[in-house]
Design a protein around this motif. Structure first.
Motif, PDB file in Angstrom:
ATOM      1  N   LYS A  86       0.854  -1.195   0.000  1.00  0.00           N
ATOM      2  CA  LYS A  86       0.000   0.000   0.000  1.00  0.00           C
ATOM      3  C   LYS A  86       0.883   1.236   0.000  1.00  0.00           C
ATOM      4  O   LYS A  86       1.891   1.288   0.703  1.00  0.00           O
ATOM      5  CB  LYS A  86      -0.895   0.039   1.237  1.00  0.00           C
ATOM      6  N   SER A  87       0.474   2.236  -0.773  1.00  0.00           N
ATOM      7  CA  SER A  87       1.206   3.506  -0.837  1.00  0.00           C
ATOM      8  C   SER A  87       0.239   4.665  -0.686  1.00  0.00           C
ATOM      9  O   SER A  87      -0.943   4.542  -1.015  1.00  0.00           O
ATOM     10  CB  SER A  87       1.920   3.651  -2.179  1.00  0.00           C
ATOM     11  N   GLY A  88       0.780   5.788  -0.211  1.00  0.00           N
ATOM     12  CA  GLY A  88      -0.028   6.986  -0.099  1.00  0.00           C
ATOM     13  C   GLY A  88      -0.983   6.915   1.076  1.00  0.00           C
ATOM     14  O   GLY A  88      -0.574   6.655   2.197  1.00  0.00           O
ATOM     15  N   TYR A  89      -2.248   7.111   0.796  1.00  0.00           N
ATOM     16  CA  TYR A  89      -3.260   7.117   1.846  1.00  0.00           C
ATOM     17  C   TYR A  89      -3.864   5.725   1.965  1.00  0.00           C
ATOM     18  O   TYR A  89      -4.440   5.210   1.005  1.00  0.00           O
ATOM     19  CB  TYR A  89      -4.356   8.143   1.515  1.00  0.00           C
ATOM     20  N   PHE A  90      -3.730   5.089   3.134  1.00  0.00           N
ATOM     21  CA  PHE A  90      -4.264   3.752   3.359  1.00  0.00           C
ATOM     22  C   PHE A  90      -4.484   3.542   4.845  1.00  0.00           C
ATOM     23  O   PHE A  90      -4.005   4.314   5.664  1.00  0.00           O
ATOM     24  CB  PHE A  90      -3.324   2.671   2.798  1.00  0.00           C
ATOM     25  N   SER A  91      -5.198   2.475   5.177  1.00  0.00           N
ATOM     26  CA  SER A  91      -5.476   2.155   6.575  1.00  0.00           C
ATOM     27  C   SER A  91      -4.407   1.200   7.103  1.00  0.00           C
ATOM     28  O   SER A  91      -4.400   0.021   6.771  1.00  0.00           O
ATOM     29  CB  SER A  91      -6.863   1.507   6.714  1.00  0.00           C
ATOM     30  N   LEU A  92      -3.523   1.721   7.947  1.00  0.00           N
ATOM     31  CA  LEU A  92      -2.502   0.881   8.565  1.00  0.00           C
ATOM     32  C   LEU A  92      -3.150  -0.121   9.511  1.00  0.00           C
ATOM     33  O   LEU A  92      -2.721  -1.271   9.589  1.00  0.00           O
ATOM     34  CB  LEU A  92      -1.470   1.727   9.305  1.00  0.00           C
ATOM     35  N   ASP A  93      -4.203   0.306  10.202  1.00  0.00           N
ATOM     36  CA  ASP A  93      -4.902  -0.612  11.126  1.00  0.00           C
ATOM     37  C   ASP A  93      -5.395  -1.848  10.397  1.00  0.00           C
ATOM     38  O   ASP A  93      -5.289  -2.963  10.905  1.00  0.00           O
ATOM     39  CB  ASP A  93      -6.079   0.095  11.814  1.00  0.00           C
ATOM     40  N   GLU A  94      -5.929  -1.655   9.207  1.00  0.00           N
ATOM     41  CA  GLU A  94      -6.418  -2.774   8.397  1.00  0.00           C
ATOM     42  C   GLU A  94      -5.275  -3.745   8.071  1.00  0.00           C
ATOM     43  O   GLU A  94      -5.433  -4.963   8.176  1.00  0.00           O
ATOM     44  CB  GLU A  94      -7.017  -2.220   7.102  1.00  0.00           C
ATOM     45  N   ILE A  95      -4.142  -3.196   7.678  1.00  0.00           N
ATOM     46  CA  ILE A  95      -2.979  -4.022   7.355  1.00  0.00           C
ATOM     47  C   ILE A  95      -2.528  -4.805   8.584  1.00  0.00           C
ATOM     48  O   ILE A  95      -2.306  -6.013   8.520  1.00  0.00           O
ATOM     49  CB  ILE A  95      -1.821  -3.161   6.810  1.00  0.00           C
ATOM     50  N   LEU A  96      -2.398  -4.115   9.721  1.00  0.00           N
ATOM     51  CA  LEU A  96      -1.920  -4.767  10.939  1.00  0.00           C
ATOM     52  C   LEU A  96      -2.890  -5.828  11.444  1.00  0.00           C
ATOM     53  O   LEU A  96      -2.467  -6.862  11.970  1.00  0.00           O
ATOM     54  CB  LEU A  96      -1.614  -3.727  12.019  1.00  0.00           C
ATOM     55  N   GLU A  97      -4.189  -5.605  11.265  1.00  0.00           N
ATOM     56  CA  GLU A  97      -5.187  -6.626  11.639  1.00  0.00           C
ATOM     57  C   GLU A  97      -4.998  -7.884  10.793  1.00  0.00           C
ATOM     58  O   GLU A  97      -5.041  -9.003  11.311  1.00  0.00           O
ATOM     59  CB  GLU A  97      -6.607  -6.084  11.464  1.00  0.00           C
ATOM     60  N   LYS A  98      -4.788  -7.706   9.499  1.00  0.00           N
ATOM     61  CA  LYS A  98      -4.561  -8.856   8.606  1.00  0.00           C
ATOM     62  C   LYS A  98      -3.295  -9.609   9.002  1.00  0.00           C
ATOM     63  O   LYS A  98      -3.283 -10.836   9.054  1.00  0.00           O
ATOM     64  CB  LYS A  98      -4.460  -8.401   7.151  1.00  0.00           C
ATOM     65  N   VAL A  99      -2.229  -8.857   9.278  1.00  0.00           N
ATOM     66  CA  VAL A  99      -0.958  -9.483   9.656  1.00  0.00           C
ATOM     67  C   VAL A  99      -1.115 -10.219  10.986  1.00  0.00           C
ATOM     68  O   VAL A  99      -0.615 -11.336  11.143  1.00  0.00           O
ATOM     69  CB  VAL A  99       0.183  -8.442   9.719  1.00  0.00           C
ATOM     70  N   SER A 100      -1.826  -9.620  11.940  1.00  0.00           N
ATOM     71  CA  SER A 100      -2.074 -10.283  13.235  1.00  0.00           C
ATOM     72  C   SER A 100      -2.799 -11.599  13.035  1.00  0.00           C
ATOM     73  O   SER A 100      -2.440 -12.622  13.625  1.00  0.00           O
ATOM     74  CB  SER A 100      -2.917  -9.386  14.154  1.00  0.00           C
ATOM     75  N   SER A 101      -3.811 -11.579  12.202  1.00  0.00           N
ATOM     76  CA  SER A 101      -4.601 -12.772  11.927  1.00  0.00           C
ATOM     77  C   SER A 101      -3.738 -13.861  11.281  1.00  0.00           C
ATOM     78  O   SER A 101      -3.783 -15.031  11.681  1.00  0.00           O
ATOM     79  CB  SER A 101      -5.770 -12.403  11.013  1.00  0.00           C
ATOM     80  N   ILE A 102      -2.946 -13.488  10.304  1.00  0.00           N
ATOM     81  CA  ILE A 102      -2.067 -14.448   9.627  1.00  0.00           C
ATOM     82  C   ILE A 102      -1.028 -15.000  10.605  1.00  0.00           C
ATOM     83  O   ILE A 102      -0.764 -16.203  10.636  1.00  0.00           O
ATOM     84  CB  ILE A 102      -1.385 -13.783   8.406  1.00  0.00           C
ATOM     85  N   SER A 103      -0.479 -14.125  11.429  1.00  0.00           N
ATOM     86  CA  SER A 103       0.517 -14.526  12.426  1.00  0.00           C
ATOM     87  C   SER A 103      -0.062 -15.565  13.385  1.00  0.00           C
ATOM     88  O   SER A 103       0.589 -16.555  13.697  1.00  0.00           O
ATOM     89  CB  SER A 103       0.996 -13.284  13.184  1.00  0.00           C
ATOM     90  N   GLU A 104      -1.279 -15.321  13.841  1.00  0.00           N
ATOM     91  CA  GLU A 104      -1.943 -16.265  14.769  1.00  0.00           C
ATOM     92  C   GLU A 104      -2.174 -17.619  14.094  1.00  0.00           C
ATOM     93  O   GLU A 104      -1.992 -18.661  14.709  1.00  0.00           O
ATOM     94  CB  GLU A 104      -3.273 -15.686  15.258  1.00  0.00           C
ATOM     95  N   GLN A 105      -2.577 -17.608  12.828  1.00  0.00           N
ATOM     96  CA  GLN A 105      -2.844 -18.840  12.103  1.00  0.00           C
ATOM     97  C   GLN A 105      -1.565 -19.660  11.903  1.00  0.00           C
ATOM     98  O   GLN A 105      -1.609 -20.883  11.836  1.00  0.00           O
ATOM     99  CB  GLN A 105      -3.461 -18.543  10.739  1.00  0.00           C
ATOM    100  N   MET A 106      -0.435 -18.986  11.820  1.00  0.00           N
ATOM    101  CA  MET A 106       0.828 -19.667  11.528  1.00  0.00           C
ATOM    102  C   MET A 106       1.495 -20.225  12.784  1.00  0.00           C
ATOM    103  O   MET A 106       2.443 -20.965  12.675  1.00  0.00           O
ATOM    104  CB  MET A 106       1.775 -18.721  10.792  1.00  0.00           C
ATOM    105  N   LYS A 107       0.986 -19.852  13.941  1.00  0.00           N
ATOM    106  CA  LYS A 107       1.603 -20.332  15.190  1.00  0.00           C
ATOM    107  C   LYS A 107       1.214 -21.752  15.473  1.00  0.00           C
ATOM    108  O   LYS A 107       0.220 -22.263  15.127  1.00  0.00           O
ATOM    109  CB  LYS A 107       1.194 -19.433  16.368  1.00  0.00           C
TER     110      LYS A 107
END
Length: 107
Positions: A86-107
């Motif tokens: 993502k570049s410019g104007y975007f929702s960082l919270d949305e990105i971090l939520e996705k990464v958190s979810s993926i991280s939890e699934q991979m544990k």
């Protein structure tokens, strides 16, 4: 968040970590500073995710090779593959939520 230096190998960082967040920014970009601080705080609860900040002023060649044309830009690599960019104007919270979810699934 780790500041990327000329001694770092971006390809190695991406391949050696299950999840890597790469942020590109500039010294004069206020949103870049805010994003960097937010990722740093988020990372306190996500030690399994590596995060690097790449200064565009100091690493123009790397940015050019990867097609990064603006700041802020955030990339998320999962198992060596670019999954989010993502570049410019975007929702960082949305990105971090996705990464958190993926991280939890991979544990």
């Amino acid at each position: 968040m780790i500041d990327f230096t000329k001694n770092d190998d971006l390809n190695k960082i991406i391949s050696d970590n299950i999840i890597a967040i790469i942020q590109y920014g500039t010294a004069t970009c206020m949103p870049c500073h805010s994003i960097k601080n937010k990722i740093t705080t988020w990372q306190e609860n996500h030690k399994d995710v590596v995060a690097y900040y790449i200064s565009l002023e100091e690493n123009m060649e790397i940015a050019a090779q990867r097609g990064i044309l603006s700041s802020p830009t955030v990339e998320v690599y999962i198992e060596g593959r670019l999954s989010i960019q993502k570049s410019g104007y975007f929702s960082l919270d949305e990105i971090l939520e996705k990464v958190s979810s993926i991280s939890e699934q991979m544990k």
